[in-house]
Write an enzyme that holds these catalytic residues in place. Sequence first.
Site, short mmCIF file in Angstrom:
data_model
loop_
_atom_site.label_atom_id
_atom_site.label_comp_id
_atom_site.label_asym_id
_atom_site.label_seq_id
_atom_site.Cartn_x
_atom_site.Cartn_y
_atom_site.Cartn_z
N ASP A 65 0.85 -1.18 0.00
CA ASP A 65 0.00 0.00 0.00
C ASP A 65 0.89 1.23 0.00
OD1 ASP A 65 -2.18 -1.63 0.04
OD2 ASP A 65 -2.98 -0.95 1.96
N HIS A 215 3.66 -2.02 3.72
CA HIS A 215 3.56 -0.61 3.38
C HIS A 215 4.90 -0.10 2.86
CE1 HIS A 215 -0.16 -0.94 5.68
NE2 HIS A 215 -0.54 0.18 5.09
#
Length: 254
Positions: A65, A215
């Site tokens: 992400d 992430h």
Amino acid sequence: MLYLKGRSLPAAAPAAIPASADNWGLSFPTEGESPVGNATAADLARYNAYYLGDTGKKVIYLTFDCGYENGYTEQILDALKKHNAPAAFFVVGNMIETAPDIIRRMAADGHIVGNHTYHHPDMSAISDQAAFQKELDDLAALYQETTGETLPMFYRPPQGKYSTENLKQAQALGYKTIFWSLAYVDWYVDNQPTAEQAYSKLLPRIHDGAIVLLHSTSKTNAELLDDLLTKWEDMGYTFAPLTDLPEAAAQPNL
């Protein structure tokens, strides 16, 4: 424990997709085996949504992400290239606007760039189809303007917040909704886990067909990714793109 993005709750029995908004969550009854989601793979399949890939193979689907560029994405891309490991990067508008060269490199390196919406809102609070579509269309248009390519049709709900209606909305637009079956708390940039803390979650809980969420803003992820991929390879795993996800069994929508 049940893992939700940002918090843990006592494990509960798996439930069908809730009619109202919910957060994607997981429990891990047995390490090394597929976790239990708060919706089953069969429930999600009705809407072309996934949290697991091919559980019959030692394969991992890597996803990241990307809310913004924090100085680590290129190091992550270097590690992926070293291992010839495909990944999917779920980006928002800010990431494309502020780091267009990195977005272009993702595409040039053969990675999937997925839709994480333009503004990263709570999409479960958007019931209007036109408003829901605008968040995805605006991101797709910016990606095409930046790269000259069409955005691949993979969508990840911001913060894992979703509802049955959201899944229907995404499906109607032709998207596959991608949740995850393994993640850890790596998104607090001022409180990054140590490598040992990361490995304590990412190694024993890896499983066949895992869709892994990391992430790209994480310093820890950037520093350990090369070694992490090596460790997973040593365990017999290979890496596959989301385009290799097994097609969901055809089931009538509810």
